[in-house]
Design a protein around this motif. Structure first.
Motif, PDB file in Angstrom:
ATOM      1  N   TYR A 130     -38.037 -26.181   5.826  1.00  0.00           N
ATOM      2  CA  TYR A 130     -38.553 -25.891   4.502  1.00  0.00           C
ATOM      3  C   TYR A 130     -39.476 -27.028   4.075  1.00  0.00           C
ATOM      4  CZ  TYR A 130     -34.729 -22.504   4.045  1.00  0.00           C
ATOM      5  OH  TYR A 130     -33.857 -21.441   4.226  1.00  0.00           O
ATOM      6  N   GLN A 164     -40.728 -28.916   0.551  1.00  0.00           N
ATOM      7  CA  GLN A 164     -40.421 -29.021  -0.871  1.00  0.00           C
ATOM      8  C   GLN A 164     -41.395 -29.964  -1.543  1.00  0.00           C
ATOM      9  OE1 GLN A 164     -36.445 -30.362  -2.012  1.00  0.00           O
ATOM     10  NE2 GLN A 164     -36.576 -29.154  -3.889  1.00  0.00           N
ATOM     11  N   PHE A 205     -30.334 -24.323  -7.861  1.00  0.00           N
ATOM     12  CA  PHE A 205     -31.184 -23.284  -7.287  1.00  0.00           C
ATOM     13  C   PHE A 205     -30.346 -22.084  -6.868  1.00  0.00           C
ATOM     14  CE2 PHE A 205     -35.180 -25.495  -6.838  1.00  0.00           C
ATOM     15  CZ  PHE A 205     -34.871 -26.821  -6.617  1.00  0.00           C
ATOM     16  N   PHE A 222     -35.883 -19.471  -2.214  1.00  0.00           N
ATOM     17  CA  PHE A 222     -35.266 -20.215  -3.298  1.00  0.00           C
ATOM     18  C   PHE A 222     -35.904 -19.850  -4.627  1.00  0.00           C
ATOM     19  CE2 PHE A 222     -32.342 -23.446  -1.676  1.00  0.00           C
ATOM     20  CZ  PHE A 222     -32.507 -23.253  -0.315  1.00  0.00           C
ATOM     21  N   GLY A 223     -35.059 -19.854  -5.664  1.00  0.00           N
ATOM     22  CA  GLY A 223     -35.560 -19.679  -7.005  1.00  0.00           C
ATOM     23  C   GLY A 223     -36.307 -20.909  -7.468  1.00  0.00           C
ATOM     24  N   THR A 224     -36.831 -20.819  -8.674  1.00  0.00           N
ATOM     25  CA  THR A 224     -37.637 -21.904  -9.231  1.00  0.00           C
ATOM     26  C   THR A 224     -36.790 -23.086  -9.681  1.00  0.00           C
ATOM     27  OG1 THR A 224     -37.615 -20.590 -11.258  1.00  0.00           O
ATOM     28  CG2 THR A 224     -39.599 -20.497  -9.913  1.00  0.00           C
ATOM     29  N   GLY A 225     -35.485 -22.880  -9.823  1.00  0.00           N
ATOM     30  CA  GLY A 225     -34.581 -23.968 -10.146  1.00  0.00           C
ATOM     31  C   GLY A 225     -34.442 -24.226 -11.638  1.00  0.00           C
ATOM     32  N   GLN A 261     -40.446 -28.756  -7.245  1.00  0.00           N
ATOM     33  CA  GLN A 261     -40.397 -27.348  -6.838  1.00  0.00           C
ATOM     34  C   GLN A 261     -39.161 -27.087  -5.982  1.00  0.00           C
ATOM     35  OE1 GLN A 261     -42.962 -25.206  -7.863  1.00  0.00           O
ATOM     36  NE2 GLN A 261     -43.651 -27.004  -8.990  1.00  0.00           N
ATOM     37  N   GLY A 262     -38.871 -25.823  -5.766  1.00  0.00           N
ATOM     38  CA  GLY A 262     -37.796 -25.462  -4.860  1.00  0.00           C
ATOM     39  C   GLY A 262     -38.278 -25.489  -3.421  1.00  0.00           C
ATOM     40  N   PRO A 263     -37.359 -25.538  -2.466  1.00  0.00           N
ATOM     41  CA  PRO A 263     -37.763 -25.497  -1.057  1.00  0.00           C
ATOM     42  C   PRO A 263     -38.491 -24.191  -0.730  1.00  0.00           C
ATOM     43  CG  PRO A 263     -35.460 -26.177  -1.281  1.00  0.00           C
ATOM     44  CD  PRO A 263     -35.900 -25.678  -2.625  1.00  0.00           C
ATOM     45  N   GLN A 292     -28.974 -29.644  -6.137  1.00  0.00           N
ATOM     46  CA  GLN A 292     -29.725 -30.765  -5.574  1.00  0.00           C
ATOM     47  C   GLN A 292     -29.736 -31.901  -6.586  1.00  0.00           C
ATOM     48  OE1 GLN A 292     -33.822 -29.897  -4.450  1.00  0.00           O
ATOM     49  NE2 GLN A 292     -33.842 -31.527  -2.931  1.00  0.00           N
TER      50      GLN A 292
END
Lengths: 115, 111
Positions: free
Chosen positions: A35, A37, B88, B101-104, A41-43, B37
């Motif tokens: 991934y 990142q 996430f 993955f979502g935007t978190g 932002q998200g992975p 995270q």
């Protein structure tokens, strides 16, 4: 046992140089994922291996990105002719095999900075 | 392609208050995973939901999968400073191991 190990932790390269990032998955894990990142932002999915077979590389941003897992364990992500937009954290994850999607175990990542 | 939105993007709460993040997909999901995270860390798996309407609890965390399997929520009761981080959701399509993955939601705690 040991978790997913990535090296190097940090990599600084000049624009145009080639880089290679290494991932050592959890022993026995069949699936391996890369991934990207970006900060905040998200992975974002790059590519996926099941053993040595690369089953999905739809997330690789360009043909400058190449990944391999020749013996079904360690994987290398190579970026050729790096550009500034390649600066990001590159995360590797592995998971065991199962009838349904399994939890992914992530490494600490390689933070790549392109000058 | 698959789109997964999370709201809110940021949440600041006083320690002890509750917190909820919502995850919404444009398509029906086979399953959904949640990851946490910490700042400077890597995503750590929390839970996976598979069944429509499923509710799972882990101590102060409650996870829910919508009846239509298009949305999910994570609720934290009585937040603590150790809950700081970005949460996430991550989804996969039927027969595909790849996670989107979502935007978190980034949670900060005011002591």
């Amino acid at each position: 046992g040991a978790g997913v190990s990535q090296s190097p932790r940090y990599k600084v390269a000049k624009r145009g140089q080639d880089v290679a990032l290494r991932c050592d998955p959890i022993s026995g894990h069949v699936s391996l994922f890369w991934y990207q990142q970006a900060l905040g932002q998200g992975p974002e999915f790059l590519t996926y291996f099941q053993n040595e077979a690369q089953l999905d590389k739809s997330g690789l941003p360009s043909d400058r990105f190449f990944a391999e897992r020749p013996e079904g364990s360690v994987s290398t992500l190579k970026i050729q002719r790096t550009q500034q937009e390649d600066s990001a954290v590159y995360l590797c994850a592995s998971s065991s095999e199962g009838l349904r999607t399994q939890p992914q175990h992530f490494g600490d990542g390689t933070r790549l900075s392109i000058l | 392609g698959q789109q997964v939105m999370q709201i809110p993007q940021y949440q600041h709460v006083q320690e002890g208050e509750d917190f909820t993040t919502y995850c919404n997909s444009s398509t029906t999901l086979s399953n959904i995973q949640w990851y946490k995270q910490r700042p400077g860390g890597h995503p750590v798996f929390l839970i996976q939901l598979v069944k429509s309407g499923e509710v799972k609890k882990q101590k102060r965390l409650t996870f829910q999968f919508g009846e239509a399997k298009k949305n999910s929520s994570l609720h934290i009761t009585a937040t603590q400073t150790t809950d700081v981080g970005t949460y996430f959701c991550a989804v996969s399509n039927f027969g595909n191991e790849k996670l989107t993955f979502g935007t978190g939601t980034r949670l900060t705690i005011i002591p």
